[in-house]
Design a protein around this motif. Structure first.
Motif, PDB file in Angstrom:
ATOM      1  N   SER A 140       0.824  -1.200   0.000  1.00 20.24           N
ATOM      2  CA  SER A 140       0.000   0.000   0.000  1.00 20.24           C
ATOM      3  C   SER A 140       0.861   1.253   0.000  1.00 20.24           C
ATOM      4  O   SER A 140       2.054   1.223   0.334  1.00 20.24           O
ATOM      5  CB  SER A 140      -0.909   0.004   1.228  1.00 20.24           C
ATOM      6  OG  SER A 140      -0.127   0.045   2.411  1.00 20.24           O
ATOM      7  N   GLY A 142       0.729   5.503   1.334  1.00 18.05           N
ATOM      8  CA  GLY A 142       0.394   6.088   2.627  1.00 18.05           C
ATOM      9  C   GLY A 142       1.519   5.909   3.626  1.00 18.05           C
ATOM     10  O   GLY A 142       2.615   5.432   3.300  1.00 18.05           O
ATOM     11  N   ASP A 148      -2.008   1.599   8.706  1.00 22.68           N
ATOM     12  CA  ASP A 148      -2.325   2.201   7.408  1.00 22.68           C
ATOM     13  C   ASP A 148      -2.259   1.211   6.253  1.00 22.68           C
ATOM     14  O   ASP A 148      -2.881   1.426   5.206  1.00 22.68           O
ATOM     15  CB  ASP A 148      -1.359   3.356   7.131  1.00 22.68           C
ATOM     16  CG  ASP A 148      -1.365   4.390   8.241  1.00 22.68           C
ATOM     17  OD1 ASP A 148      -1.083   4.005   9.390  1.00 22.68           O
ATOM     18  OD2 ASP A 148      -1.638   5.556   7.968  1.00 22.68           O
ATOM     19  N   ASN A 154      -5.578   3.452   0.670  1.00 21.20           N
ATOM     20  CA  ASN A 154      -4.146   3.400   0.361  1.00 21.20           C
ATOM     21  C   ASN A 154      -3.784   2.254  -0.584  1.00 21.20           C
ATOM     22  O   ASN A 154      -2.604   2.033  -0.863  1.00 21.20           O
ATOM     23  CB  ASN A 154      -3.339   3.239   1.653  1.00 21.20           C
ATOM     24  CG  ASN A 154      -3.346   4.498   2.498  1.00 21.20           C
ATOM     25  OD1 ASN A 154      -3.506   5.597   1.986  1.00 21.20           O
ATOM     26  ND2 ASN A 154      -3.179   4.339   3.803  1.00 21.20           N
ATOM     27  N   GLU A 227      -1.123   9.127  -0.924  1.00 21.95           N
ATOM     28  CA  GLU A 227      -1.948   8.749   0.221  1.00 21.95           C
ATOM     29  C   GLU A 227      -3.209   9.605   0.242  1.00 21.95           C
ATOM     30  O   GLU A 227      -3.196  10.793  -0.090  1.00 21.95           O
ATOM     31  CB  GLU A 227      -1.167   8.900   1.506  1.00 21.95           C
ATOM     32  CG  GLU A 227      -0.706  10.312   1.830  1.00 21.95           C
ATOM     33  CD  GLU A 227       0.133  10.352   3.092  1.00 21.95           C
ATOM     34  OE1 GLU A 227      -0.266  11.080   4.021  1.00 21.95           O
ATOM     35  OE2 GLU A 227       1.164   9.666   3.154  1.00 21.95           O
ATOM     36  N   TYR A 229      -6.417   8.799   2.642  1.00 21.02           N
ATOM     37  CA  TYR A 229      -7.160   8.843   3.894  1.00 21.02           C
ATOM     38  C   TYR A 229      -8.566   9.392   3.667  1.00 21.02           C
ATOM     39  O   TYR A 229      -8.983  10.398   4.215  1.00 21.02           O
ATOM     40  CB  TYR A 229      -6.378   9.622   4.963  1.00 21.02           C
ATOM     41  CG  TYR A 229      -5.097   8.898   5.290  1.00 21.02           C
ATOM     42  CD1 TYR A 229      -5.119   7.796   6.135  1.00 21.02           C
ATOM     43  CD2 TYR A 229      -3.894   9.245   4.684  1.00 21.02           C
ATOM     44  CE1 TYR A 229      -3.962   7.071   6.398  1.00 21.02           C
ATOM     45  CE2 TYR A 229      -2.731   8.529   4.943  1.00 21.02           C
ATOM     46  CZ  TYR A 229      -2.769   7.445   5.792  1.00 21.02           C
ATOM     47  OH  TYR A 229      -1.636   6.727   6.037  1.00 21.02           O
TER      48      TYR A 229
END
Length: 789
Positions: A140, A142, A148, A154, A227, A229
């Protein structure tokens, strides 16, 4: 689509021989070192290659000897392979005698030796399956962090769900199981899962059904690979089910939240990890908490298995039918020391930690144990030693719960000793270079499937053993492989009957709303020494509240950094024999303090537990020795001879917790006027710009209060750190403020109830706020109840 995957043996001798792994294993296996054969090891130039070949031949012979004694081994096949080694060893000696051996001849010999060693490894009867399930997925984006890595926002698109057929044959065939499958239901009905990201495959016990998590990974396109979020259904991971051949592809979960890590339970339900409970971690960014849940096989009747206030990972089923998983546990202590193995019943009750939760030094053991699985025919577990500031990969270890925990590594055996524990050994800067292994699948205490890449770029599927042997099974030059699972049936662990009233089936049979009870048989049964003369009169029951605001220290609950908001639910009596029995609120994370006759805490948990509707939770003692069988009392404990106690509320201002309502009234009555007259420290209730705390809190909490910091490295902060509470030396008993609460301080005379308010505050980490919301109102003394509890 079926792709033939030929094995290219025309590679460097060094990569095929597995140089540098498990060097100590040769002596354990009885392999003859070079010196024992009258040969001097020479590591420079061509002869160094010949020494490596000699090591490989020794390994091959030792491996054949180990395999020979395994049930269903084929001795004739092994004898034939060993016979092939003899002329190769003869050729090695010839090259060794030459003054200037041809490097090309040495390399050719090394490849031939490696090929025979590989065939010996694949003669292992524990590799008796003809299909291997795994996924391909990119790491991923991020923040590089244990939490995370599993947020769908991500996720990087790419990969799939694959089976490798005839994985140990001369021409393995790769099959994309979902190439022709379309989703049969839900929001993605009629669509193929061919443009997103895959995660956490799981196989049913009968080998006929596959579960996995999938994200459409649409955030990758919107945020151009950065990234994000951001939480939307098209970003998050959801759980899917299909047959072992990829047919009947069905979506089981959906929504803004992430659902992943599915796990078949022996009773037919599915455990999984989800963000549905709500809340955020206390020490990071916008990081929603995910914890254990379960559902029916069709995705219905989703219930919470865990009420823990922060993250959990990777549930799997033990050989005796329990759930094993990783929990991040940091109530009143270092954020980075405890993300280790926990167990609970399949219905979520009785969560326990028998290893790793209370290190004396955080450098003395892995900071994290992930992808934990029970080893067939053993009481031990395998795990990957991940990092707090990293992903789930690292070194591989065996965990032995029968060994006594020395608060270091006594319960661990390194399977891959050449790879250090990420972050624990080498610090944060070394995390990425130490995340070589991951997602182990145990075949025995000796043999494992896993993924591996020493360069941490494109992990491939490997077979390894704990004696230093390693053989690559499949890899992809473009994308990492993850989570290998033999695609075959395996024994179903026993079904443990539910004893909670959470599922729809249980609720339908309930006559009245179920309650929960908690019993402690003998609080003095402990693995520590109580202060001399200690008599415990009560247990204080405190609720740990989930954080409902994302950034760390917003709000700053108290002087201790990143600490929990909490609520004191009250106390229950402890009988003269140390027993307690009381009704407990279901679905709340709780911790307990042992209270003496003065109403002050002598000992306190720095962890949490919870009870489910209908659960009857029993504890032997207070940190009783975990490797000892429970002490069976000769007569029923006193508390269990009566009805369960009802929790008696504590002082007003303790639930919801409020310094302004609990402590300030005492200061106003006894301290403010005198301090004002004498121009001493300001103990007024005036609100300051500092976090919205009052003037008196600023004056008292840090200098005179008692508190445990909750941050990276706080284990090293003396009285404000550590791993476990020191009995009789924390809270009010560990605070310097206690010296000012009687006549010795200018004739102060506090009523017992007033003194108790102050000691209660000190026992509760000297906090200011009791909720993460509406702190302005809390500063003014208004009652603010948490929105998530």
């Amino acid at each position: 689509m079926i792709t033939r995957v030929g094995i290219d043996v025309r590679v460097s001798t060094w990569s095929w021989l597995g140089i540098g792994i498990g060097c100590l294993a040769l002596a354990e296996l009885g392999a003859a070192p070079l010196a024992a054969r009258g040969e001097e090891p020479r590591r420079a130039g061509a002869t160094g290659g010949l020494d490596a070949i000699a090591d490989a031949i020794d390994r091959a012979r030792a491996l054949a000897a180990r395999i020979r004694v395994i049930e269903d081994a084929d001795p004739i096949r092994l004898d034939g392979l060993l016979a092939e080694l003899e002329p190769l060893d003869t050729r090695r000696r010839e090259l060794l005698s030459e003054s200037s051996a041809d490097p090309k001849a040495i390399d050719e010999l090394g490849i031939r030796v490696a090929a025979v060693k590989r065939r010996i490894a694949f003669a292992n009867p524990r590799l008796d399956f003809d299909q291997l399930l795994f996924i391909k997925r990119h790491d991923s984006v991020g923040v590089y962090h244990m939490c995370d890595q599993y947020y769908g926002c991500n996720a990087r698109p790419g990969g799939g769900l694959y089976a490798l057929r005839d994985p140990f044959g001369p021409e393995p065939r790769l099959v994309n199981l979902l190439e022709n499958a379309t989703v049969r239901n839900g929001r993605l009905k009629g669509q193929k899962l061919d443009t997103g990201s895959f995660l956490s495959p799981e196989l049913s016990f009968d080998g006929k059904t596959i579960l996995f998590a999938y994200s459409e990974a649409k955030a990758w396109e919107k945020y151009q690979g950065k990234e994000a979020y951001d939480w939307k259904p098209e970003y998050s991971f959801h759980i899917f089910r299909c047959n072992a051949d990829g047919s009947e592809l069905t979506q089981l979960t959906d929504g803004d939240w992430n659902d992943f890590d599915p796990c078949f339970l022996p009773n037919g339900r599915i455990a999984f990890v989800s963000e549905r409970r709500g809340g955020f971690l206390r020490c990071g960014r916008h990081c929603p908490v995910y914890t254990l849940h379960s559902m029916e096989p069709d995705g219905s009747d989703i219930v919470q298995l865990s009420y823990h206030e922060t993250h959990e990972w990777h549930p799997s089923v033990t050989n005796d039918g329990m759930l094993v998983y990783t929990r991040w546990d940091y109530v009143d202590r270092d954020t980075n020391i405890a993300h280790h193995i926990w167990t609970c019943y399949p219905d979520g009750r009785d969560p326990r930690s028998f290893h790793g939760n209370y290190p004396d030094r955080r450098e003395s053991r892995p900071w994290m144990e992930m992808a934990i699985r029970a080893i067939p025919g053993s009481h031990k577990f395998v795990a990957s030693t991940g990092a707090h500031h990293g992903h789930e990969f690292g070194s591989l270890v065996l965990i032995d719960p029968h060994a006594v925990d020395d608060n270091a590594s006594s319960q661990l055996t390194r399977i891959t000793p050449e790879t250090p524990f990420p972050e624990a050994e080498g610090g944060k800067a070394s995390v990425r270079e130490h995340q070589a292994y991951g997602t182990p699948w145990p075949l025995s205490e000796d043999d494992y499937l896993c993924v591996y890449d020493p360069k941490i770029e494109r992990r491939a599927v490997y077979w390894i053993d704990r004696f230093g042997n390693r053989e690559r099974i499949h890899g992809d030059a473009e994308i990492p492989c993850v989570s290998p699972i033999p695609l075959r049936a395996r024994p179903r662990p026993p079904v443990i009957a539910d004893q909670t009233m959470q599922t729809a089936r249980a609720r339908s049979s309930a006559v009245e709303p179920p309650s929960a009870t908690i019993a402690v048989l003998n609080i003095y049964d402990s693995d520590f020494d109580w202060p001399e003369g200690t008599r415990i009169d009560a247990l204080r029951v405190i609720q740990v509240l989930p954080k409902t605001t994302a950034p760390p220290n917003e709000p700053r609950i108290g002087v201790a950094t990143q600490t929990n908001a909490r609520a004191v639910l009250g106390t229950v009596p402890v009988e003269s024999d140390g027993s307690a029995y009381f009704e407990a609120p279901a679905g709340k994370e709780l911790y307990f303090q042992a209270i003496d006759s003065e109403g002050m805490a002598v000992q306190s948990m720095r962890s949490g537990t919870y009870a489910h509707p209908g659960e009857k939770l029993t504890c032997q003692g207070c940190h009783e020795p975990k490797q000892r069988s429970p002490v069976r009392p000769s007569i029923a404990p006193l508390a269990l001879r009566r009805a369960p106690s009802v929790i008696a509320p504590e002082a007003e201002g303790s639930n919801p917790f409020s310094y302004v309502r609990l402590v300030q009234p005492v200061l106003d009555r006894h301290c403010v006027a005198c301090h004002t007259e004498r121009k001493a420290i300001d103990l007024s209730g005036s609100i300051t710009p500092t976090h919205g705390w009052t003037q008196s809190y600023l004056a008292l909490a840090e200098k005179y209060g008692f508190y445990f910091h909750v941050t990276n490295g706080s284990i090293h902060m003396g009285v404000h750190g550590g791993s476990r509470t020191i009995p009789g030396k924390f809270g009010a008993r560990g605070s310097t403020l206690i010296e000012y609460l009687d006549e010795r301080h200018h004739g102060v005379r506090l009523a017992p109830e007033e003194r108790h308010r102050l000691t209660l505050w000190l026992d509760c980490n000297s906090e200011f706020f009791g909720s993460y919301e509406n702190t302005d109102a809390q500063s003014r003394g208004q009652i603010v109840r948490p929105t998530l509890d």
